[in-house]
Motif scaffolding. Structure first.
Motif, PDB file in Angstrom:
ATOM      1  N   ARG A  36       0.850  -1.169  -0.107  1.00  0.00           N
ATOM      2  CA  ARG A  36       0.097  -0.230   0.167  1.00  0.00           C
ATOM      3  C   ARG A  36       0.947   1.291   0.046  1.00  0.00           C
ATOM      4  N   ASP A  37       1.991   1.227   0.772  1.00  0.00           N
ATOM      5  CA  ASP A  37       2.821   2.362   0.871  1.00  0.00           C
ATOM      6  C   ASP A  37       3.398   2.708  -0.529  1.00  0.00           C
ATOM      7  N   LYS A  38       3.744   1.657  -1.392  1.00  0.00           N
ATOM      8  CA  LYS A  38       4.416   1.957  -2.776  1.00  0.00           C
ATOM      9  C   LYS A  38       3.206   2.712  -3.537  1.00  0.00           C
ATOM     10  N   VAL A  39       2.072   2.180  -3.386  1.00  0.00           N
ATOM     11  CA  VAL A  39       0.883   2.687  -4.045  1.00  0.00           C
ATOM     12  C   VAL A  39       0.827   4.399  -3.691  1.00  0.00           C
ATOM     13  N   GLU A  40       0.830   4.528  -2.473  1.00  0.00           N
ATOM     14  CA  GLU A  40       0.506   5.842  -1.984  1.00  0.00           C
ATOM     15  C   GLU A  40       1.871   6.778  -2.372  1.00  0.00           C
ATOM     16  N   ALA A  41       2.755   6.176  -2.445  1.00  0.00           N
ATOM     17  CA  ALA A  41       4.406   6.838  -3.004  1.00  0.00           C
ATOM     18  C   ALA A  41       4.104   7.380  -4.248  1.00  0.00           C
ATOM     19  N   ASP A  56      -5.344   9.494   0.713  1.00  0.00           N
ATOM     20  CA  ASP A  56      -5.771   8.421   1.426  1.00  0.00           C
ATOM     21  C   ASP A  56      -7.039   7.544   1.024  1.00  0.00           C
ATOM     22  N   GLN A  57      -8.092   8.580   0.640  1.00  0.00           N
ATOM     23  CA  GLN A  57      -9.136   7.977  -0.004  1.00  0.00           C
ATOM     24  C   GLN A  57      -8.871   7.485  -1.269  1.00  0.00           C
ATOM     25  N   MET A  58      -7.895   8.080  -2.048  1.00  0.00           N
ATOM     26  CA  MET A  58      -7.479   7.274  -3.224  1.00  0.00           C
ATOM     27  C   MET A  58      -6.890   5.981  -3.221  1.00  0.00           C
ATOM     28  N   VAL A  59      -6.113   6.097  -2.386  1.00  0.00           N
ATOM     29  CA  VAL A  59      -5.404   4.555  -1.907  1.00  0.00           C
ATOM     30  C   VAL A  59      -6.291   3.602  -1.419  1.00  0.00           C
ATOM     31  N   ASP A  60      -7.233   4.086  -0.566  1.00  0.00           N
ATOM     32  CA  ASP A  60      -8.305   3.373  -0.101  1.00  0.00           C
ATOM     33  C   ASP A  60      -8.992   2.444  -1.064  1.00  0.00           C
ATOM     34  N   ARG A  61      -9.329   3.362  -2.148  1.00  0.00           N
ATOM     35  CA  ARG A  61     -10.249   2.923  -3.102  1.00  0.00           C
ATOM     36  C   ARG A  61      -9.409   2.023  -4.035  1.00  0.00           C
ATOM     37  N   ILE A  62      -8.298   2.443  -4.341  1.00  0.00           N
ATOM     38  CA  ILE A  62      -7.356   1.431  -5.162  1.00  0.00           C
ATOM     39  C   ILE A  62      -7.374   0.259  -4.378  1.00  0.00           C
ATOM     40  N   GLU A  63      -7.259   0.076  -3.130  1.00  0.00           N
ATOM     41  CA  GLU A  63      -6.805  -1.078  -2.482  1.00  0.00           C
ATOM     42  C   GLU A  63      -7.990  -2.106  -2.653  1.00  0.00           C
ATOM     43  N   SER A 108      -5.512  17.150  -0.862  1.00  0.00           N
ATOM     44  CA  SER A 108      -5.306  16.951   0.288  1.00  0.00           C
ATOM     45  C   SER A 108      -4.849  15.657   0.508  1.00  0.00           C
ATOM     46  N   ASN A 109      -4.161  15.573   1.812  1.00  0.00           N
ATOM     47  CA  ASN A 109      -3.703  14.212   2.421  1.00  0.00           C
ATOM     48  C   ASN A 109      -5.070  13.365   2.490  1.00  0.00           C
ATOM     49  N   HIS A 110      -6.116  13.678   2.672  1.00  0.00           N
ATOM     50  CA  HIS A 110      -7.467  13.175   2.903  1.00  0.00           C
ATOM     51  C   HIS A 110      -7.778  12.671   1.584  1.00  0.00           C
TER      52      HIS A 110
END
Ligand SMILES: [Zn+2]
Length: 158
Positions: A63-68, A85-92, A80-82
């Motif tokens: 997940r960290d790699k995706v976020e990076a 986070d939402q994007m990464v949540d959705r991707i995951e 925003s950071n929020h």
């Protein structure tokens, strides 16, 4: 289940009900040895999501790699950071639905799709990196899709 009070391994379930909106089962147990009660939760073991890279190398979804990757594409953009986070949540979430195995190509495609919805500049930035992995054809197709969406809406004939 070993009793947390007296360490005896002899109990009976006195109550069993769903917990955490149905994702767990909560059981009240009574120790046959000391008669004290304790609670256990039964959950599905977290299913590991595996990313299959080109060449067949398998690695756990990171997940960290995706976020990076998302953050890099969005550098300096008004997001925003929020939102990230939402994007990464959705991707995951979307990848887990496709899992337990997904290809690195699918991961990239989900990242692209998420960026496209949020920021077009970041989308093109990411796509230009992504093309190195996936070949120019895919990149052109992606960009073509973006450009199509940007075309002014044509009037529908009545
Ligand atoms: Zn006990």
């Amino acid at each position: 289940m070993r009793c947390p009070w007296c360490d005896a391994d002899d109990d009976r379930v006195v109550d069993s009900r769903p917990a955490d909106s149905g994702s767990a089962i909560r059981r009240r147990r009574e120790c046959a040895s000391c008669a004290r009660r304790f609670t256990t939760y039964e959950r599905i073991e977290e299913v590991g999501l595996v990313v299959v890279k080109r060449g067949g190398v398998r690695e756990p979804f990171d997940r960290d790699k995706v976020e990076a990757g998302i953050r890099k594409a969005l550098a300096g953009r008004p997001v925003s950071n929020h939102q990230i986070d939402q994007m990464v949540d959705r991707i995951e979430l979307r990848l887990r639905r496709k899992g337990p195995d997904v290809t690195s190509r699918q991961v990239g495609a989900e990242e692209l799709a998420a960026l496209q919805k949020v920021d077009e500049v970041a989308y093109v930035r990411f796509a230009s990196v992504y093309k190195d992995f996936q070949g120019i054809t895919d990149f052109e197709r992606e960009l073509g899709m973006l450009l199509e969406k940007k075309e002014p809406a044509k009037r529908r004939p009545k």
